[in-house]
Design a protein around this motif. Structure first.
Motif, short mmCIF file in Angstrom:
data_model
loop_
_atom_site.label_atom_id
_atom_site.label_comp_id
_atom_site.label_asym_id
_atom_site.label_seq_id
_atom_site.Cartn_x
_atom_site.Cartn_y
_atom_site.Cartn_z
N THR A 79 0.83 -1.21 0.00
CA THR A 79 0.00 0.00 0.00
C THR A 79 0.87 1.26 0.00
OG1 THR A 79 -1.76 -1.13 1.21
CG2 THR A 79 -1.80 1.28 1.23
N ALA A 80 1.88 1.27 0.87
CA ALA A 80 2.78 2.43 0.95
C ALA A 80 3.52 2.64 -0.37
CB ALA A 80 3.77 2.25 2.09
N PHE A 81 3.95 1.53 -0.98
CA PHE A 81 4.63 1.63 -2.28
C PHE A 81 3.69 2.19 -3.33
CE2 PHE A 81 5.62 -0.23 -6.45
CZ PHE A 81 6.90 0.27 -6.64
N GLY A 82 2.43 1.75 -3.30
CA GLY A 82 1.45 2.25 -4.26
C GLY A 82 1.22 3.74 -4.11
N ILE A 83 1.12 4.22 -2.86
CA ILE A 83 0.95 5.66 -2.62
C ILE A 83 2.15 6.43 -3.15
CG2 ILE A 83 0.74 7.44 -0.84
CD1 ILE A 83 -0.75 5.45 0.88
N SER A 84 3.35 5.90 -2.90
CA SER A 84 4.57 6.57 -3.35
C SER A 84 4.63 6.64 -4.87
CB SER A 84 5.81 5.82 -2.82
OG SER A 84 5.81 5.77 -1.42
N LEU A 85 4.32 5.52 -5.53
CA LEU A 85 4.35 5.49 -6.99
C LEU A 85 3.33 6.46 -7.58
CD1 LEU A 85 5.49 4.17 -9.52
CD2 LEU A 85 3.74 2.41 -9.33
N LEU A 115 3.87 14.01 -2.10
CA LEU A 115 5.03 13.25 -2.54
C LEU A 115 6.00 13.01 -1.39
CD1 LEU A 115 6.80 11.96 -4.70
CD2 LEU A 115 7.69 14.24 -5.24
N VAL A 116 6.29 14.06 -0.63
CA VAL A 116 7.20 13.90 0.51
C VAL A 116 6.63 12.93 1.52
CG1 VAL A 116 8.32 15.10 2.43
CG2 VAL A 116 8.16 16.22 0.20
N LEU A 117 5.34 13.09 1.83
CA LEU A 117 4.68 12.19 2.78
C LEU A 117 4.75 10.75 2.30
CD1 LEU A 117 2.74 11.62 5.20
CD2 LEU A 117 0.86 12.05 3.60
N ALA A 118 4.45 10.53 1.02
CA ALA A 118 4.43 9.17 0.49
C ALA A 118 5.79 8.52 0.54
CB ALA A 118 3.91 9.20 -0.96
N LEU A 119 6.83 9.29 0.27
CA LEU A 119 8.18 8.73 0.31
C LEU A 119 8.57 8.31 1.72
CD1 LEU A 119 10.05 11.14 -2.14
CD2 LEU A 119 9.30 8.79 -2.57
N VAL A 120 8.22 9.13 2.70
CA VAL A 120 8.54 8.77 4.09
C VAL A 120 7.75 7.55 4.52
CG1 VAL A 120 8.64 9.57 6.47
CG2 VAL A 120 9.04 11.19 4.63
N VAL A 121 6.46 7.54 4.21
CA VAL A 121 5.60 6.41 4.58
C VAL A 121 6.10 5.13 3.90
CG1 VAL A 121 3.29 5.43 4.33
CG2 VAL A 121 3.57 7.79 5.07
N GLU A 307 19.12 24.43 10.69
CA GLU A 307 18.38 23.58 11.60
C GLU A 307 17.25 22.89 10.84
OE1 GLU A 307 15.64 23.75 15.69
OE2 GLU A 307 16.34 25.60 14.72
N ARG A 308 17.29 21.58 10.82
CA ARG A 308 16.22 20.81 10.18
C ARG A 308 14.95 20.92 11.02
NH1 ARG A 308 14.84 16.26 12.06
NH2 ARG A 308 16.88 15.96 13.02
N LYS A 309 13.82 21.19 10.35
CA LYS A 309 12.56 21.38 11.07
C LYS A 309 11.60 20.20 10.92
CE LYS A 309 10.79 25.53 11.05
NZ LYS A 309 10.25 26.84 10.59
N LEU A 310 11.93 19.26 10.03
CA LEU A 310 11.06 18.13 9.78
C LEU A 310 11.55 16.86 10.48
CD1 LEU A 310 10.31 18.54 5.96
CD2 LEU A 310 8.91 19.28 7.88
N ALA A 311 10.61 16.06 10.93
CA ALA A 311 10.90 14.76 11.50
C ALA A 311 10.13 13.72 10.68
CB ALA A 311 10.49 14.72 12.98
N PRO A 312 10.72 12.51 10.54
CA PRO A 312 11.81 11.90 11.30
C PRO A 312 13.19 12.24 10.77
CG PRO A 312 10.88 10.29 9.78
CD PRO A 312 10.03 11.52 9.64
N ALA A 313 14.15 12.22 11.70
CA ALA A 313 15.53 12.56 11.36
C ALA A 313 16.16 11.54 10.43
CB ALA A 313 16.35 12.69 12.64
N TRP A 314 15.80 10.26 10.59
CA TRP A 314 16.43 9.22 9.77
C TRP A 314 16.13 9.40 8.29
CZ3 TRP A 314 12.93 6.51 6.95
CH2 TRP A 314 11.62 6.38 7.45
N PHE A 315 15.03 10.07 7.96
CA PHE A 315 14.70 10.32 6.56
C PHE A 315 15.14 11.71 6.12
CE2 PHE A 315 12.03 11.79 3.10
CZ PHE A 315 12.04 10.71 2.23
#
Length: 347
Positions: A79-85, A115-121, A307-315
């Motif tokens: 599902t997450a891959f489908g949203i990203s695509l 797009l940003v949301l989908a890539l993180v998800v 200063e990065r304002k978005l989380a998560p940091a790993w992404f």
């Protein structure tokens, strides 16, 4: 299983993917209007929404047999891959002319955020799925392939434990940016150095001029707001201001810089204010130009503290770090080219 049943089953799976994806996007849309829009509640929690939707579907269909956790994790990843695509394809074909109307800009902003949301998800779901595969393999190696869970009840307990662990991890990750104790520092620094074959005086002349918006940008920076005009450019002396306008699908605004420190070899621009679209993601602190004389010319180092304002940091951490490196490299290469052009002309 009859032919009709075999055909209907895949269709039902597609339906649940659509439902799970729609619920995740609906949740993210509602969260985007709150103060948590830059936190893990916006970018990570949708994975939990997708996972719970698939678990609810399996439960409703009475398919919670041993191994259901792995099925739910796999479907969550799909599902997450489908949203990203879908988001990537939409972003590629969506128009964004320079003189776009407000409606088009609004649509473009929604697409860019999606797009940003989908890539993180998608990345988070893939991590959860991969982790579940590893745990499943280790569990089977310990218990043996013929004993996946000590009988039906043991298998289900293992599945419920896996789901509980996954939801706990997602829950903790979703609190990054919300709870200070679970928030990773967003302070970052990016630098780029070049050797400039020009005199110190000549190099300072060009440092005092902002990079033209016409200077070609790396492909990696094409998808984010870009500089479109230099409104004020007072040089690199102490107190001088530099105002650059940025524009993108997220809107437009100005970044205001001011020289707060100046020596013979260094100039530090401080971000006095930032109304550009980039300010939603990153807070510019200082932009430093430093010159070190060498045997081959002047070594110019351009450094951005942010200063990065978005989380998560790993992404977002690696993404913003690399984007910042590309940005300061553009400034360094452009300054070098302009400083050396007179020397080349004289030759």
């Amino acid at each position: 299983m009859t032919e009709t049943a075999a055909t209907t089953a895949p269709r039902r799976v597609v339906v649940v993917h659509l439902i799970a994806g729609a619920l995740a996007l609906l949740y993210a849309w509602n969260m985007s209007g709150t103060r948590f829009v830059t936190t893990g509640l916006q970018f990570v929690a949708p994975v939990a929404v997708i996972l719970v939707a698939h678990l609810a579907w399996l439960s409703a269909k009475r398919q919670l047999a041993p191994g259901f956790a792995h099925v739910a994790f796999a479907r969550t990843a799909v599902t997450a891959f489908g949203i990203s695509l879908m988001s990537i394809l939409t972003d590629m074909v969506a128009p964004m002319p320079a003189g776009a109307a407000d409606v088009i800009e609004t649509v473009g902003m929604v697409i860019a955020c999606l797009l940003v949301l989908a890539l993180v998800v998608g990345a988070a779901a893939l991590i959860i799925y991969t982790f579940s595969k590893i745990v499943r393999a280790l569990y089977r190696a310990i218990r043996g392939p013929k004993d996946p869970g000590g009988g039906p009840n043991g298998g289900k307990l293992h599945d419920f434990g896996s789901v509980a662990l996954a939801l706990s991890v997602i829950g903790l990750a979703s609190l990054e940016g919300v709870i200070p104790a679970l928030t990773i520092s967003g302070d970052g620094r990016a630098s780029s150095s070049v050797i400039v074959n020009a005199s110190l005086e000549r190099l300072w002349q060009e440092i005092g001029k902002a990079t033209s918006p016409e200077f070609p940008l790396p492909l990696a920076l094409k998808s984010i707001p870009q500089p479109v005009a230099v409104l004020v450019d007072e040089g690199a002396s102490l107190g001088a201001r530099r105002i650059v306008r940025f524009k993108g699908r997220e809107g437009e605004g100005d970044l205001v810089l001011k020289v707060i420190q100046r020596t013979d070899t260094e100039a530090v621009f401080e971000a006095v204010s930032d109304g550009s679209p980039i300010a939603m993601w990153i807070r510019h602190k200082t932009l430093t130009f430093k010159i070190d004389p060498t045997a081959n010319g002047q070594r110019l180092t351009v450094t951005l503290d942010y200063e990065r304002k978005l989380a998560p940091a790993w992404f977002f951490g690696p993404f913003m770090r690399q984007a910042s490196v590309f940005a300061v490299d553009v400034l360094a290469r452009d300054t070098k080219a302009r400083a050396e052009i007179v020397r080349a002309a004289r030759k």
